[in-house]
Motif scaffolding. Structure first.
Motif, mmCIF file in Angstrom:
data_model
loop_
_atom_site.group_PDB
_atom_site.id
_atom_site.type_symbol
_atom_site.label_atom_id
_atom_site.label_comp_id
_atom_site.label_asym_id
_atom_site.label_seq_id
_atom_site.Cartn_x
_atom_site.Cartn_y
_atom_site.Cartn_z
ATOM 1 N N LEU A 20 33.346 55.625 -117.533
ATOM 2 C CA LEU A 20 33.073 54.976 -116.244
ATOM 3 C C LEU A 20 31.616 54.538 -116.140
ATOM 4 C CD1 LEU A 20 35.120 57.234 -113.800
ATOM 5 C CD2 LEU A 20 35.587 54.858 -114.424
ATOM 6 N N GLY A 21 30.709 55.341 -116.716
ATOM 7 C CA GLY A 21 29.294 54.961 -116.713
ATOM 8 C C GLY A 21 29.042 53.707 -117.526
ATOM 9 N N SER A 22 29.684 53.599 -118.669
ATOM 10 C CA SER A 22 29.537 52.398 -119.494
ATOM 11 C C SER A 22 30.089 51.175 -118.773
ATOM 12 C CB SER A 22 30.260 52.596 -120.821
ATOM 13 O OG SER A 22 30.177 51.445 -121.612
ATOM 14 N N TRP A 23 31.239 51.336 -118.160
ATOM 15 C CA TRP A 23 31.878 50.233 -117.432
ATOM 16 C C TRP A 23 31.038 49.806 -116.234
ATOM 17 C CZ3 TRP A 23 34.529 50.327 -112.560
ATOM 18 C CH2 TRP A 23 35.259 49.167 -112.289
ATOM 19 N N THR A 24 30.531 50.775 -115.481
ATOM 20 C CA THR A 24 29.729 50.478 -114.303
ATOM 21 C C THR A 24 28.364 49.920 -114.684
ATOM 22 O OG1 THR A 24 30.834 52.262 -113.128
ATOM 23 C CG2 THR A 24 28.800 51.447 -112.166
ATOM 24 N N GLY A 25 27.771 50.474 -115.749
ATOM 25 C CA GLY A 25 26.462 50.003 -116.192
ATOM 26 C C GLY A 25 26.471 48.540 -116.554
ATOM 27 N N GLU A 26 27.582 48.059 -117.085
ATOM 28 C CA GLU A 26 27.708 46.651 -117.434
ATOM 29 C C GLU A 26 27.620 45.769 -116.192
ATOM 30 O OE1 GLU A 26 31.157 43.832 -119.324
ATOM 31 O OE2 GLU A 26 30.893 45.848 -120.122
ATOM 32 N N ARG A 27 28.168 46.230 -115.098
ATOM 33 C CA ARG A 27 28.176 45.446 -113.868
ATOM 34 C C ARG A 27 26.830 45.464 -113.142
ATOM 35 N NH1 ARG A 27 32.417 45.981 -116.218
ATOM 36 N NH2 ARG A 27 34.443 45.287 -115.561
ATOM 37 N N PHE A 28 25.980 46.451 -113.452
ATOM 38 C CA PHE A 28 24.680 46.566 -112.789
ATOM 39 C C PHE A 28 23.521 46.232 -113.720
ATOM 40 C CE2 PHE A 28 27.339 49.326 -110.124
ATOM 41 C CZ PHE A 28 27.118 48.717 -108.901
ATOM 42 N N GLY A 29 23.779 45.480 -114.767
ATOM 43 C CA GLY A 29 22.704 45.048 -115.651
ATOM 44 C C GLY A 29 22.237 46.098 -116.635
ATOM 45 N N ARG A 30 23.019 47.122 -116.866
ATOM 46 C CA ARG A 30 22.704 48.174 -117.836
ATOM 47 C C ARG A 30 21.304 48.772 -117.638
ATOM 48 N NH1 ARG A 30 26.956 48.414 -121.040
ATOM 49 N NH2 ARG A 30 28.031 46.562 -121.711
ATOM 50 N N PRO A 31 21.123 49.520 -116.571
ATOM 51 C CA PRO A 31 19.808 50.113 -116.288
ATOM 52 C C PRO A 31 19.534 51.321 -117.184
ATOM 53 C CG PRO A 31 21.394 50.806 -114.648
ATOM 54 C CD PRO A 31 22.107 49.849 -115.557
ATOM 55 N N ARG A 32 19.115 51.073 -118.425
ATOM 56 C CA ARG A 32 18.969 52.117 -119.439
ATOM 57 C C ARG A 32 17.989 53.217 -119.021
ATOM 58 N NH1 ARG A 32 15.285 52.889 -123.257
ATOM 59 N NH2 ARG A 32 14.392 50.843 -122.955
ATOM 60 N N ARG A 33 16.822 52.839 -118.546
ATOM 61 C CA ARG A 33 15.810 53.848 -118.203
ATOM 62 C C ARG A 33 16.245 54.728 -117.037
ATOM 63 N NH1 ARG A 33 11.426 49.824 -119.484
ATOM 64 N NH2 ARG A 33 10.739 50.557 -121.510
ATOM 65 N N ARG A 34 16.780 54.096 -116.004
ATOM 66 C CA ARG A 34 17.238 54.882 -114.845
ATOM 67 C C ARG A 34 18.393 55.799 -115.228
ATOM 68 N NH1 ARG A 34 18.353 50.416 -110.735
ATOM 69 N NH2 ARG A 34 18.355 49.200 -112.630
ATOM 70 N N ALA A 35 19.266 55.331 -116.101
ATOM 71 C CA ALA A 35 20.387 56.163 -116.535
ATOM 72 C C ALA A 35 19.894 57.361 -117.339
ATOM 73 C CB ALA A 35 21.372 55.343 -117.364
ATOM 74 N N ALA A 36 18.936 57.148 -118.229
ATOM 75 C CA ALA A 36 18.399 58.253 -119.021
ATOM 76 C C ALA A 36 17.694 59.277 -118.128
ATOM 77 C CB ALA A 36 17.450 57.720 -120.095
ATOM 78 N N LEU A 37 16.965 58.800 -117.127
ATOM 79 C CA LEU A 37 16.328 59.725 -116.179
ATOM 80 C C LEU A 37 17.363 60.489 -115.370
ATOM 81 C CD1 LEU A 37 13.311 57.593 -114.905
ATOM 82 C CD2 LEU A 37 13.231 59.662 -116.303
ATOM 83 N N ALA A 38 18.444 59.812 -114.992
ATOM 84 C CA ALA A 38 19.514 60.494 -114.251
ATOM 85 C C ALA A 38 20.145 61.594 -115.091
ATOM 86 C CB ALA A 38 20.570 59.485 -113.810
ATOM 87 N N VAL A 39 20.352 61.346 -116.375
ATOM 88 C CA VAL A 39 20.906 62.383 -117.255
ATOM 89 C C VAL A 39 19.944 63.557 -117.330
ATOM 90 C CG1 VAL A 39 21.585 62.957 -119.607
ATOM 91 C CG2 VAL A 39 22.278 60.788 -118.627
ATOM 92 N N ALA A 40 18.653 63.256 -117.479
ATOM 93 C CA ALA A 40 17.661 64.327 -117.571
ATOM 94 C C ALA A 40 17.638 65.183 -116.303
ATOM 95 C CB ALA A 40 16.276 63.743 -117.844
ATOM 96 N N CYS A 41 17.982 64.602 -115.164
ATOM 97 C CA CYS A 41 18.036 65.368 -113.907
ATOM 98 C C CYS A 41 19.388 66.044 -113.707
ATOM 99 C CB CYS A 41 17.755 64.453 -112.725
ATOM 100 S SG CYS A 41 16.093 63.798 -112.699
ATOM 101 N N PHE A 42 20.476 65.322 -113.994
ATOM 102 C CA PHE A 42 21.827 65.859 -113.735
ATOM 103 C C PHE A 42 22.211 66.986 -114.686
ATOM 104 C CE2 PHE A 42 23.660 61.725 -111.724
ATOM 105 C CZ PHE A 42 22.919 61.974 -110.589
ATOM 106 N N ALA A 43 21.794 66.903 -115.941
ATOM 107 C CA ALA A 43 22.221 67.917 -116.918
ATOM 108 C C ALA A 43 21.780 69.326 -116.526
ATOM 109 C CB ALA A 43 21.739 67.543 -118.317
ATOM 110 N N PRO A 44 20.495 69.545 -116.176
ATOM 111 C CA PRO A 44 20.122 70.898 -115.730
ATOM 112 C C PRO A 44 20.846 71.320 -114.449
ATOM 113 C CG PRO A 44 18.181 69.660 -116.329
ATOM 114 C CD PRO A 44 19.326 68.695 -116.321
ATOM 115 N N LEU A 45 21.017 70.381 -113.516
ATOM 116 C CA LEU A 45 21.740 70.722 -112.290
ATOM 117 C C LEU A 45 23.182 71.106 -112.592
ATOM 118 C CD1 LEU A 45 20.469 68.022 -109.780
ATOM 119 C CD2 LEU A 45 19.987 70.468 -109.771
ATOM 120 N N GLY A 46 23.821 70.352 -113.476
ATOM 121 C CA GLY A 46 25.192 70.669 -113.870
ATOM 122 C C GLY A 46 25.302 72.043 -114.511
#
Length: 130
Positions: A20-46
């Motif tokens: 779903l992230g790959s599919w959605t990222g395509e529609r929003f211009g593939r925000p690579r940096r913001r996605a990588a930062l989100a992973v860095a934040c979400f992974a510890p929270l998860g």
């Protein structure tokens, strides 16, 4: 209590979330940096908020994996055609190495160390210039 159910829950959640992230990222211009930062934040929270219920665990895995689906397709879309097979080969190699290395690192150094290593790698992805 069952390793099979646990593996199915985590793998299923990650596959659905990253897809779903790959599919959605395509529609929003593939925000690579913001996605990588989100992973860095979400992974510890998860890791710290991981529920004991199967459906809750699958949802947490999907939420954490959602931004994980964005960086590779975003980088892949910026490559010239002759480089794409090499990028896919390196991604496959890295996926296999990580699938073997992460459990080894977790068993020898602990899950928090593995989580810290993954978080640092995603922060590195966010910091790398195009």
């Amino acid at each position: 209590a069952s390793p099979v159910h646990a593996a199915a829950t985590v793998i299923g959640g990650f596959l659905v979330g990253s897809g779903l992230g790959s599919w959605t990222g395509e529609r929003f211009g593939r925000p690579r940096r913001r996605a990588a930062l989100a992973v860095a934040c979400f992974a510890p929270l998860g890791y710290f908020l991981f529920p004991g219920h199967v459906y809750g665990a699958a949802i947490v895995c999907a939420v954490v994996a959602f931004p994980m689906g964005v960086p590779f397709p975003a980088a892949l879309s910026r490559l010239k055609a002759p480089s794409v097979p090499w990028a896919l080969a390196w991604n496959g190699c890295g996926s296999v190495a990580a699938a073997a290395g992460a459990p080894l690192l977790s068993m020898s150094a602990g899950i928090p160390v593995t989580l810290a290593a993954a978080t640092l790698l995603y922060l590195y992805v966010a910091a790398v210039r195009d």
